[in-house]
Design a protein around this motif. Sequence first.
Motif, PDB file in Angstrom:
ATOM      1  N   ARG A   1     -15.837  86.746 -81.938  1.00 48.98           N
ATOM      2  CA  ARG A   1     -15.904  85.277 -82.164  1.00 48.98           C
ATOM      3  C   ARG A   1     -14.309  84.765 -82.368  1.00 48.98           C
ATOM      4  O   ARG A   1     -14.103  83.894 -81.596  1.00 48.98           O
ATOM      5  CB  ARG A   1     -16.659  84.739 -83.182  1.00 48.98           C
ATOM      6  CG  ARG A   1     -16.696  83.327 -83.296  1.00 48.98           C
ATOM      7  CD  ARG A   1     -17.227  82.604 -81.904  1.00 48.98           C
ATOM      8  NE  ARG A   1     -18.391  83.305 -81.493  1.00 48.98           N
ATOM      9  CZ  ARG A   1     -19.706  82.721 -81.884  1.00 48.98           C
ATOM     10  NH1 ARG A   1     -19.833  81.975 -82.570  1.00 48.98           N
ATOM     11  NH2 ARG A   1     -20.700  83.334 -81.306  1.00 48.98           N
ATOM     12  N   TYR A   2     -13.651  85.547 -83.220  1.00 41.83           N
ATOM     13  CA  TYR A   2     -11.934  85.029 -83.286  1.00 41.83           C
ATOM     14  C   TYR A   2     -11.426  85.145 -81.955  1.00 41.83           C
ATOM     15  O   TYR A   2     -10.467  84.256 -81.737  1.00 41.83           O
ATOM     16  CB  TYR A   2     -11.513  86.122 -84.101  1.00 41.83           C
ATOM     17  CG  TYR A   2     -10.118  85.741 -84.596  1.00 41.83           C
ATOM     18  CD1 TYR A   2      -9.433  84.471 -84.739  1.00 41.83           C
ATOM     19  CD2 TYR A   2      -9.022  86.628 -84.700  1.00 41.83           C
ATOM     20  CE1 TYR A   2      -8.144  84.281 -85.127  1.00 41.83           C
ATOM     21  CE2 TYR A   2      -7.853  86.581 -84.806  1.00 41.83           C
ATOM     22  CZ  TYR A   2      -7.294  84.986 -85.125  1.00 41.83           C
ATOM     23  OH  TYR A   2      -5.833  84.944 -85.454  1.00 41.83           O
ATOM     24  N   ARG A   3     -11.470  86.312 -81.321  1.00 42.29           N
ATOM     25  CA  ARG A   3     -10.937  85.972 -79.694  1.00 42.29           C
ATOM     26  C   ARG A   3     -11.359  84.940 -78.997  1.00 42.29           C
ATOM     27  O   ARG A   3     -10.540  84.381 -78.403  1.00 42.29           O
ATOM     28  CB  ARG A   3     -11.394  87.463 -79.079  1.00 42.29           C
ATOM     29  CG  ARG A   3     -10.720  88.593 -79.832  1.00 42.29           C
ATOM     30  CD  ARG A   3     -10.845  89.944 -78.952  1.00 42.29           C
ATOM     31  NE  ARG A   3     -10.255  91.031 -79.688  1.00 42.29           N
ATOM     32  CZ  ARG A   3     -10.876  91.955 -80.398  1.00 42.29           C
ATOM     33  NH1 ARG A   3     -12.482  91.826 -80.491  1.00 42.29           N
ATOM     34  NH2 ARG A   3     -10.273  92.896 -80.789  1.00 42.29           N
ATOM     35  N   GLN A   4     -12.642  84.518 -79.130  1.00 43.27           N
ATOM     36  CA  GLN A   4     -13.228  83.295 -78.233  1.00 43.27           C
ATOM     37  C   GLN A   4     -12.494  82.215 -78.899  1.00 43.27           C
ATOM     38  O   GLN A   4     -12.025  81.145 -78.244  1.00 43.27           O
ATOM     39  CB  GLN A   4     -14.589  83.336 -78.598  1.00 43.27           C
ATOM     40  CG  GLN A   4     -15.343  84.385 -77.888  1.00 43.27           C
ATOM     41  CD  GLN A   4     -16.862  84.379 -77.886  1.00 43.27           C
ATOM     42  OE1 GLN A   4     -17.581  83.646 -79.198  1.00 43.27           O
ATOM     43  NE2 GLN A   4     -17.558  84.687 -76.939  1.00 43.27           N
ATOM     44  N   VAL A   5     -12.198  82.039 -80.305  1.00 46.04           N
ATOM     45  CA  VAL A   5     -11.496  80.833 -80.893  1.00 46.04           C
ATOM     46  C   VAL A   5     -10.046  80.819 -80.389  1.00 46.04           C
ATOM     47  O   VAL A   5      -9.859  79.532 -79.931  1.00 46.04           O
ATOM     48  CB  VAL A   5     -11.472  81.188 -82.299  1.00 46.04           C
ATOM     49  CG1 VAL A   5     -10.497  79.954 -82.993  1.00 46.04           C
ATOM     50  CG2 VAL A   5     -12.973  80.635 -82.926  1.00 46.04           C
ATOM     51  N   MET A   6      -9.507  81.992 -80.129  1.00 49.95           N
ATOM     52  CA  MET A   6      -8.012  81.851 -79.993  1.00 49.95           C
ATOM     53  C   MET A   6      -8.084  81.588 -78.298  1.00 49.95           C
ATOM     54  O   MET A   6      -7.188  80.694 -77.892  1.00 49.95           O
ATOM     55  CB  MET A   6      -7.477  83.026 -79.777  1.00 49.95           C
ATOM     56  CG  MET A   6      -7.039  83.394 -81.398  1.00 49.95           C
ATOM     57  SD  MET A   6      -6.081  85.093 -81.696  1.00 49.95           S
ATOM     58  CE  MET A   6      -7.177  86.437 -81.354  1.00 49.95           C
ATOM     59  N   ASP A   7      -9.135  81.930 -77.445  1.00 52.67           N
ATOM     60  CA  ASP A   7      -9.163  81.561 -75.913  1.00 52.67           C
ATOM     61  C   ASP A   7      -9.174  79.982 -76.029  1.00 52.67           C
ATOM     62  O   ASP A   7      -8.572  79.175 -75.130  1.00 52.67           O
ATOM     63  CB  ASP A   7     -10.173  82.216 -75.395  1.00 52.67           C
ATOM     64  CG  ASP A   7     -10.065  83.490 -75.316  1.00 52.67           C
ATOM     65  OD1 ASP A   7      -8.664  84.075 -75.242  1.00 52.67           O
ATOM     66  OD2 ASP A   7     -10.921  84.542 -74.956  1.00 52.67           O
ATOM     67  N   ALA A   8     -10.281  79.270 -76.796  1.00 50.76           N
ATOM     68  CA  ALA A   8     -10.552  78.133 -76.833  1.00 50.76           C
ATOM     69  C   ALA A   8      -9.347  77.269 -77.450  1.00 50.76           C
ATOM     70  O   ALA A   8      -9.062  76.159 -76.650  1.00 50.76           O
ATOM     71  CB  ALA A   8     -11.551  77.736 -77.810  1.00 50.76           C
ATOM     72  N   PHE A   9      -8.519  77.919 -78.358  1.00 46.20           N
ATOM     73  CA  PHE A   9      -7.097  77.073 -78.724  1.00 46.20           C
ATOM     74  C   PHE A   9      -6.171  77.118 -77.450  1.00 46.20           C
ATOM     75  O   PHE A   9      -5.571  76.099 -77.072  1.00 46.20           O
ATOM     76  CB  PHE A   9      -6.555  77.871 -79.738  1.00 46.20           C
ATOM     77  CG  PHE A   9      -5.029  77.643 -80.036  1.00 46.20           C
ATOM     78  CD1 PHE A   9      -4.703  76.542 -80.643  1.00 46.20           C
ATOM     79  CD2 PHE A   9      -4.079  78.634 -79.744  1.00 46.20           C
ATOM     80  CE1 PHE A   9      -3.326  76.049 -81.069  1.00 46.20           C
ATOM     81  CE2 PHE A   9      -2.608  77.859 -79.975  1.00 46.20           C
ATOM     82  CZ  PHE A   9      -2.417  76.921 -80.398  1.00 46.20           C
ATOM     83  N   MET A  10      -6.091  78.231 -76.731  1.00 43.33           N
ATOM     84  CA  MET A  10      -5.189  78.210 -75.586  1.00 43.33           C
ATOM     85  C   MET A  10      -5.549  77.175 -74.693  1.00 43.33           C
ATOM     86  O   MET A  10      -4.718  76.528 -74.156  1.00 43.33           O
ATOM     87  CB  MET A  10      -5.174  79.866 -74.979  1.00 43.33           C
ATOM     88  CG  MET A  10      -4.911  80.646 -75.924  1.00 43.33           C
ATOM     89  SD  MET A  10      -2.881  80.861 -76.168  1.00 43.33           S
ATOM     90  CE  MET A  10      -2.897  82.422 -76.934  1.00 43.33           C
ATOM     91  N   GLU A  11      -6.966  77.123 -74.185  1.00 45.37           N
ATOM     92  CA  GLU A  11      -7.338  76.288 -73.486  1.00 45.37           C
ATOM     93  C   GLU A  11      -7.145  74.798 -73.793  1.00 45.37           C
ATOM     94  O   GLU A  11      -6.823  73.685 -73.020  1.00 45.37           O
ATOM     95  CB  GLU A  11      -8.906  76.410 -73.148  1.00 45.37           C
ATOM     96  CG  GLU A  11      -9.293  77.686 -72.620  1.00 45.37           C
ATOM     97  CD  GLU A  11     -10.731  78.103 -72.428  1.00 45.37           C
ATOM     98  OE1 GLU A  11     -11.411  77.168 -72.730  1.00 45.37           O
ATOM     99  OE2 GLU A  11     -10.951  79.209 -72.130  1.00 45.37           O
ATOM    100  N   GLY A  12      -7.301  74.501 -74.989  1.00 48.99           N
ATOM    101  CA  GLY A  12      -7.055  73.171 -75.647  1.00 48.99           C
ATOM    102  C   GLY A  12      -5.602  72.689 -75.551  1.00 48.99           C
ATOM    103  O   GLY A  12      -5.402  71.782 -75.205  1.00 48.99           O
TER     104      GLY A  12
END
Length: 369
Positions: free
Chosen positions: A172-183
């Motif tokens: 989930r943390y990796r998904q959070v970092m992906d969401a941050f990059m996309e944001g």
Amino acid sequence: MSNEALESLSRAGVSVWLDDLSRERLRSGNLAELMSTHSVVGVTSNPTIFDKALSEGHAYDEQVQDLVARGVSVDEAVRMLTGYDIRWAADLMRPVYDSTDRVDGRVSLEVDPRLARDTERTVAEAKALWWLVDRPNVMIKIPATVEGLPAITQVLGHGISVNVTLIFSLDRYRQVMDAFMEGMELARANGHDLSRIQSVASFFVSRVDTEIDKRLDTIGTDEALALKGKAAIANARLAYEAHEQAFDTKEWRALAELGAQPQRPLWASTGVKDPDLDDTLYVTQLVARDTVNTMPQATLDAVADHGVIEGNTVLGTYQSAREDFAALEGAGINLTDVFGVLEDEGVQKFVDSWDSLLKGVSNKLDSLS
């Protein structure tokens, strides 16, 4: 005079944030004092913290009377009461925000946890809270549920700083970092100044040991019992490794050239629950540059009193952490199930606190009407 242990922690690259906020703490000057004596450079809040603050004493009565006179709803009263404290704390922290080039001096306010499974309403609530508080050093807390991930991207895309909360697993943390990059990419496309947007990823620590150690006790073998108190530290250390990998890519460097700051790991839930463990464990064993440790008052006091900071305690530990994880799985711990249970429980605990907060505010409105 500033405390030496907490100063050492700050010099090692860990930002000390306080995991607590109340009107009384603000009025008494206690938060200002902790900034001076305990190296506190940020504040986090959540529904549980506000529920406790509003249930004690009469610090909120004057504002509640004004809200009664205006005839506001209970939900709106909660926003007004919590927003007032967040604004006050943000103003107090503003010099830190300015002196650290907008990195610290941050104060976090959480969206209504009942929206944790609703992307659209989470985004709308985050935007409303950002507008309500109207301070550049505020962060809006959004839970890292599946539905929260696209909300994180969208809110960042509006130029709003985000504290991602309730992270338990590495996946989930990796998904959070992906969401941050996309944001951040979305914020760039929307014309926002990336240097003004900050984000932290709140990786919960003690709750991992609490859940896994309970299961190890049930298994009961010598091998299982020898693993107690190891899971949370191993999990957090591997999260830091994942952070290092995510922010060492050409995609991130392109954003950094535009002024973007990396999303820092934040160690949350750092109060030790097991009395057999060192009460500074989740601070002294998670020292790494460019991280945040948000501590409840008891943990902050424990570190100030007898914490021993010996430099970075995360780098060079990744292989050992992987071995601990392999041993846990070998002992019969289903980590996927553990992290799913912790997320569900985490959301429900905040919903329960929010309901209690609503009930408490409703009672105050009634009693002062």
